[in-house]
Scaffold this motif. Structure first.
Motif, PDB file in Angstrom:
ATOM      1  N   ASP A 138       0.833  -1.214   0.000  1.00 39.01           N
ATOM      2  CA  ASP A 138       0.000   0.000   0.000  1.00 39.01           C
ATOM      3  C   ASP A 138       0.869   1.267   0.000  1.00 39.01           C
ATOM      4  O   ASP A 138       0.455   2.300   0.523  1.00 39.01           O
ATOM      5  N   TRP A 152       2.824   4.726  -0.642  1.00 39.24           N
ATOM      6  CA  TRP A 152       2.347   6.012  -1.132  1.00 39.24           C
ATOM      7  C   TRP A 152       3.527   6.951  -1.341  1.00 39.24           C
ATOM      8  O   TRP A 152       4.615   6.744  -0.809  1.00 39.24           O
ATOM      9  N   SER A 184      -1.501   6.830  -3.315  1.00 44.81           N
ATOM     10  CA  SER A 184      -1.036   5.444  -3.393  1.00 44.81           C
ATOM     11  C   SER A 184      -0.404   5.170  -4.747  1.00 44.81           C
ATOM     12  O   SER A 184      -0.810   5.740  -5.760  1.00 44.81           O
ATOM     13  N   GLY A 233       4.848   3.005   3.410  1.00 42.42           N
ATOM     14  CA  GLY A 233       3.634   2.196   3.456  1.00 42.42           C
ATOM     15  C   GLY A 233       3.468   1.596   4.830  1.00 42.42           C
ATOM     16  O   GLY A 233       4.365   1.682   5.674  1.00 42.42           O
ATOM     17  N   ALA A 275      -4.723   1.217  -3.801  1.00 40.78           N
ATOM     18  CA  ALA A 275      -3.918   0.431  -2.873  1.00 40.78           C
ATOM     19  C   ALA A 275      -4.554  -0.928  -2.611  1.00 40.78           C
ATOM     20  O   ALA A 275      -3.864  -1.954  -2.553  1.00 40.78           O
ATOM     21  N   SER A 317      -8.780   1.666   3.958  1.00 40.99           N
ATOM     22  CA  SER A 317      -8.507   3.075   3.698  1.00 40.99           C
ATOM     23  C   SER A 317      -9.726   3.664   3.016  1.00 40.99           C
ATOM     24  O   SER A 317     -10.188   3.167   1.990  1.00 40.99           O
ATOM     25  N   TYR A 349      -8.244   8.379   4.611  1.00 45.79           N
ATOM     26  CA  TYR A 349      -7.503   9.048   3.544  1.00 45.79           C
ATOM     27  C   TYR A 349      -8.025  10.464   3.290  1.00 45.79           C
ATOM     28  O   TYR A 349      -7.333  11.281   2.713  1.00 45.79           O
TER      29      TYR A 349
END
Length: 251
Positions: free
Chosen positions: A40, A42, A79, A120, A142, A213, A242
């Protein structure tokens, strides 16, 4: 060393509408950027200014960033949907406002932005019997990457909220994944339907790992549910907001 404080230039390779409410932008990153390997992961994207000043590499100042030319750029965390060498795929939700949505709508091949190094959080602290993966449209890139990287023999339940059936994407995974799509025509403007969907979903036997998320209020609800009602211990649940419906801004 915090990888997210290092910055790199990245050029747009392609930009296309993926679904009615999602755009896919592929970036070519310059320098020694390397994936974290976390499913996941980012990065922070630093977008062009409204006046069109060229991209510069920002410098981390703890909780903020400074820019060599003194002109601030808006930044957002996104992501990484896929990585292939120096090429990153970033999927951006299409909506009527916001610096990221506007950039994704107008970015053309060759245009340059700056990005940070990756980070992540996905992964349980110990062995688990199955995984529950939950996301709205902001968490969908993600979630799909996580599902795509699950090994054969792993069981998972995925509950994914999108605006309409046309926004559904193919779930490709070697694992045994039961996928439920939740359609919310008011996604981004009204409460998420994910809390009710998660509470109604079948809970598989054995020890789970929960990853979610989505919008902040929805994640607070589910975090309470999995920890208090389902007794999922710390280290086996990563449930993160998020964005907030009050501000309607991504991360």
């Amino acid at each position: 060393m915090d990888r997210t404080t290092t910055t790199y230039f990245a050029d747009v390779v392609s930009n296309a509408l993926l679904t009615p409410h999602m755009r896919r932008v592929v970036l070519e990153v310059h320098g020694d950027w390397a994936s974290s390997g976390i499913a996941d992961e980012w990065v922070r994207l630093f977008f062009p200014t409204p006046a069109g000043e060229p991209a510069v590499l920002p410098v981390s100042q703890g909780k903020g960033w400074s820019f060599p030319d003194g002109v601030p750029r808006e930044g957002r965390w996104y992501s990484v949907r896929a990585v292939e060498g120096a090429r990153l795929t970033i999927d951006v939700v299409v909506h009527e406002a916001g610096v990221a949505a506007e950039w994704a709508r107008t970015a053309t091949p060759g245009s340059r932005i700056a990005i940070s190094g990756p980070d992540g959080r996905y992964g349980a602290e110990g062995p688990v019997d199955w995984e529950l993966i939950v996301a709205d449209m902001t968490g969908l890139p993600a979630a799909l990457r996580i599902l795509g990287e699950l090994p054969a023999g792993r069981r998972a339940v995925a509950i994914l909220e999108v605006q309409s059936a046309d926004d559904e994407q193919e779930v490709v995974s070697a694992a045994d994944v039961a996928v439920s799509w939740v359609h919310n025509p008011d996604h981004g403007h009204a409460a998420s339907l994910l809390p009710a969907a998660v509470r109604e979903a079948a809970w598989l036997p054995g020890a789970p790992y929960v990853w979610m998320s989505a919008e902040a209020a929805a994640t607070r609800d589910i975090r309470s549910f999995v920890r208090r009602e389902k007794k999922v211990p710390n280290g086996y649940a990563d449930v993160v907001g998020y964005w907030s419906i009050k501000r309607n801004t991504a991360r």
